[in-house]
Design an enzyme around this catalytic site. Structure first.
Site, mmCIF file in Angstrom:
data_model
loop_
_atom_site.group_PDB
_atom_site.id
_atom_site.type_symbol
_atom_site.label_atom_id
_atom_site.label_comp_id
_atom_site.label_asym_id
_atom_site.label_seq_id
_atom_site.Cartn_x
_atom_site.Cartn_y
_atom_site.Cartn_z
ATOM 1 N N ASP A 11 14.240 19.916 131.793
ATOM 2 C CA ASP A 11 15.112 20.965 132.738
ATOM 3 C C ASP A 11 15.683 20.440 133.996
ATOM 4 O OD1 ASP A 11 14.368 23.078 131.207
ATOM 5 O OD2 ASP A 11 12.683 23.798 132.455
ATOM 6 N N ASP A 130 16.295 33.410 125.979
ATOM 7 C CA ASP A 130 15.273 33.535 126.894
ATOM 8 C C ASP A 130 14.756 34.837 126.707
ATOM 9 O OD1 ASP A 130 15.731 31.104 127.767
ATOM 10 O OD2 ASP A 130 17.043 31.702 129.661
#
Length: 258
Positions: A11, A130
């Site tokens: 990330d 997600d």
């Protein structure tokens, strides 16, 4: 049988690799390029980079580091973050990325999936999902703009419906980011993975929850995923990729040994 894949996830925020828990409270892990090089040398099958605030900030992934990563690793890598057009994708691929992944932009404009697949081929179009389990309703819901806590929202899509929708539109691979499990290292959500596997006919990558080597084995053996993505166990050197692959091989998993 195709070999199962081990995929470290990086990330990215403000030019550095970060990691949170359940998509919150991110801490700085380190610089992008050295980490990418380390994982490639340890035996990762591919890498995934998420510019986690690009979509919520309304910008495209910072491309400056993409070409630097391409120079130092010899394994495939995928880049995600605010890709909203064919031009955005073309630029990232031209800098050396092998795949591009879309998530929030696909929810905002599902036709983007088809346009990207038609232009670049389904093999390099990944859709990230997600997904959050709502204990009150017992349902899995797709979330959007998860890189920014203040903007994260639950969409109208239930996860299984969206999985089927993105396949119809040309997704070549799906990464299922199980938000409830993210960063807590107590195992992948196997029940959710099994349900998604039943309706997912493209490669499926599990993401969120890996804490032990056994967790990877469970995802491959019990949910039949094609790849397992993880971050904190690799960033914090809890698990070595080479040792993980050796363990999986002893358990009968088809895996590329370093």
């Amino acid at each position: 049988m195709l070999a199962k894949r081990i995929i470290p996830c990086l990330d990215v925020r403000d030019g550095q690799v970060v990691k949170g828990v359940q998509f919150r409270n991110h801490e700085i892990i380190g610089d992008i390029v050295p980490l990418a090089k380390r994982y490639a040398e340890e035996g990762a099958d591919e890498l995934v980079f998420y510019d986690i605030t690009a979509s919520s900030d309304g910008r495209v992934v910072d491309k400056s580091w993409v070409s630097r990563v391409a120079e130092v690793i010899d394994i495939p890598f995928c880049v995600a973050g605010g890709i909203k057009s064919l031009d955005d994708a073309a630029k990232i691929l031209s800098f050396g990325a092998d795949k591009i992944s879309i998530n929030s932009p696909a929810l905002a404009d599902p036709t983007l999936i088809t346009r990207l697949a038609d232009r670049f081929g389904v093999q390099c179009i990944v859709v990230g999902i997600d997904t959050w389990y709502d204990a009150e309703t017992g349902k899995y819901h797709v979330n959007q703009y998860t890189g920014d806590e203040s903007r994260t929202r639950v969409t109208q899509w239930e996860t299984l419906e969206w999985v089927q929708e993105v396949q119809k539109r040309g997704a070549g691979e799906i990464v299922l980011n199980m938000m409830n499990q993210d960063g807590v290292r107590n195992g992948y959500d196997l029940e959710q993975l099994k349900k998604v596997r039943e309706v997912c006919h493209v490669p499926l990558i599990a993401s969120g929850g890996a804490g032990t080597m056994e967790h990877f084995l469970e995802a491959f053996r019990d949910a039949d995923v094609d790849g397992a993505l993880a971050a904190s166990v690799f960033h914090k050197q809890i698990i070595n990729i080479g040792e993980l692959k050796a363990y999986l091989a002893t358990q009968g998993v088809e895996i590329r040994i370093c």
